[in-house]
Design an enzyme around this catalytic site. Structure first.
Site, mmCIF file in Angstrom:
data_model
loop_
_atom_site.group_PDB
_atom_site.id
_atom_site.type_symbol
_atom_site.label_atom_id
_atom_site.label_comp_id
_atom_site.label_asym_id
_atom_site.label_seq_id
_atom_site.Cartn_x
_atom_site.Cartn_y
_atom_site.Cartn_z
ATOM 1 N N ARG A 16 84.329 -13.189 1.555
ATOM 2 C CA ARG A 16 83.715 -13.331 2.879
ATOM 3 C C ARG A 16 84.463 -14.311 3.785
ATOM 4 O O ARG A 16 83.877 -14.960 4.632
ATOM 5 C CB ARG A 16 82.248 -13.743 2.769
ATOM 6 C CG ARG A 16 81.385 -12.771 2.014
ATOM 7 C CD ARG A 16 81.191 -11.503 2.856
ATOM 8 N NE ARG A 16 80.556 -10.471 2.069
ATOM 9 C CZ ARG A 16 81.207 -9.423 1.567
ATOM 10 N NH1 ARG A 16 82.485 -9.269 1.747
ATOM 11 N NH2 ARG A 16 80.568 -8.512 0.895
ATOM 12 N N SER A 17 85.780 -14.397 3.606
ATOM 13 C CA SER A 17 86.581 -15.315 4.418
ATOM 14 C C SER A 17 86.979 -14.721 5.761
ATOM 15 O O SER A 17 87.388 -15.444 6.662
ATOM 16 C CB SER A 17 87.842 -15.726 3.657
ATOM 17 O OG SER A 17 88.647 -14.588 3.410
ATOM 18 N N THR A 39 89.971 0.854 -2.909
ATOM 19 C CA THR A 39 90.119 0.673 -4.356
ATOM 20 C C THR A 39 88.810 0.382 -5.075
ATOM 21 O O THR A 39 88.791 0.301 -6.293
ATOM 22 C CB THR A 39 91.111 -0.465 -4.654
ATOM 23 O OG1 THR A 39 90.619 -1.661 -4.054
ATOM 24 C CG2 THR A 39 92.494 -0.140 -4.123
ATOM 25 N N HIS A 54 81.440 -1.054 4.319
ATOM 26 C CA HIS A 54 82.871 -1.008 4.641
ATOM 27 C C HIS A 54 83.217 0.300 5.354
ATOM 28 O O HIS A 54 83.969 0.299 6.333
ATOM 29 C CB HIS A 54 83.720 -1.174 3.378
ATOM 30 C CG HIS A 54 84.155 -2.573 3.135
ATOM 31 N ND1 HIS A 54 85.346 -3.065 3.590
ATOM 32 C CD2 HIS A 54 83.540 -3.597 2.490
ATOM 33 C CE1 HIS A 54 85.469 -4.327 3.240
ATOM 34 N NE2 HIS A 54 84.391 -4.675 2.565
ATOM 35 N N ARG A 58 84.748 0.964 9.619
ATOM 36 C CA ARG A 58 86.038 1.553 9.973
ATOM 37 C C ARG A 58 85.867 2.610 11.054
ATOM 38 O O ARG A 58 84.907 3.384 11.025
ATOM 39 C CB ARG A 58 86.687 2.198 8.742
ATOM 40 C CG ARG A 58 86.999 1.211 7.651
ATOM 41 C CD ARG A 58 87.880 1.800 6.569
ATOM 42 N NE ARG A 58 87.308 2.882 5.799
ATOM 43 C CZ ARG A 58 86.679 2.731 4.627
ATOM 44 N NH1 ARG A 58 86.524 1.535 4.103
ATOM 45 N NH2 ARG A 58 86.217 3.774 3.976
ATOM 46 N N GLU A 66 90.855 7.427 -1.623
ATOM 47 C CA GLU A 66 90.281 6.680 -2.738
ATOM 48 C C GLU A 66 91.383 6.441 -3.767
ATOM 49 O O GLU A 66 91.952 7.395 -4.298
ATOM 50 C CB GLU A 66 89.118 7.455 -3.362
ATOM 51 C CG GLU A 66 87.986 7.785 -2.398
ATOM 52 C CD GLU A 66 87.211 6.577 -1.900
ATOM 53 O OE1 GLU A 66 87.177 5.546 -2.607
ATOM 54 O OE2 GLU A 66 86.638 6.669 -0.797
#
Length: 181
Positions: A16-17, A39, A54, A58, A66
């Site tokens: 979470r950076s 991945t 996620h 996008r 995948e």
């Protein structure tokens, strides 16, 4: 400065950076069509929710491939595209669990990345990779977790020697640690 289609970037940071957000922004800013190499493997409901989050983050124009166990099966041409690998950490985890030995997983990982770097040299694409920096925390209690941490560190070091630029993201702030400023 490398040609845009030979540029390689490794983005490191903790959980979470903001490393994925930076990678997404860099891919968007390139103006190139984007192929996203995913991945992660869905193993439970929490992971299913993460993967969906996620996906939702996008742009719909991005193609997703995948790639939980590697890339050498990919034969499509990526000339003139931005390739975003998110993330190296899941790939390390997946191959370590499949191979069950650190050295076997390490060599398989290097083979997969060598394939991508050679593909980039042949075809020419902008290559962004996201990876967790796992060595800045406590020493894990369990042997498998220590093996994973060590393997992740080795892979990150190897990748950092191969790329043009490396960023470390801390609290959403990217700091370039390798490459032209």
């Amino acid at each position: 400065m490398p040609e845009p289609y030979k540029k390689t970037v490794l983005i490191l940071g903790g959980a979470r950076s903001g490393k994925s957000s930076l990678a997404h922004q860099m891919a968007r800013d390139s103006g190139l069509p984007v192929i996203y190499l995913a991945t992660g493997v869905v193993t439970d409901m929490e992971m299913k929710e993460r993967v969906q989050k996620h996906r939702n983050s996008r742009p719909q124009s991005w193609l997703t491939r995948e790639t939980p166990y590697g890339f050498s099966h990919i034969d499509e041409n990526w000339t003139g595209k931005a390739i975003l690998l998110d993330c190296v950490t899941f790939l390390v985890n997946n191959l370590l669990l499949r191979e069950d030995k650190e050295e076997a997983a390490y060599h398989q990982l290097l083979n997969e990345f060598i394939y991508l770097f050679e593909k980039q040299q042949r075809e020419g694409f902008y290559f962004l990779m996201v990876s967790n920096e796992t060595g800045m925390g406590i020493v894990p209690e369990y042997p498998l977790a220590r093996t994973f941490r060590d393997l992740q560190g080795r892979v990150n070091q190897w990748l950092a020697t191969k790329v043009n630029q490396v960023y470390l993201v801390v609290a959403g702030i990217p700091v370039k640690i390798k490459g032209e400023i």
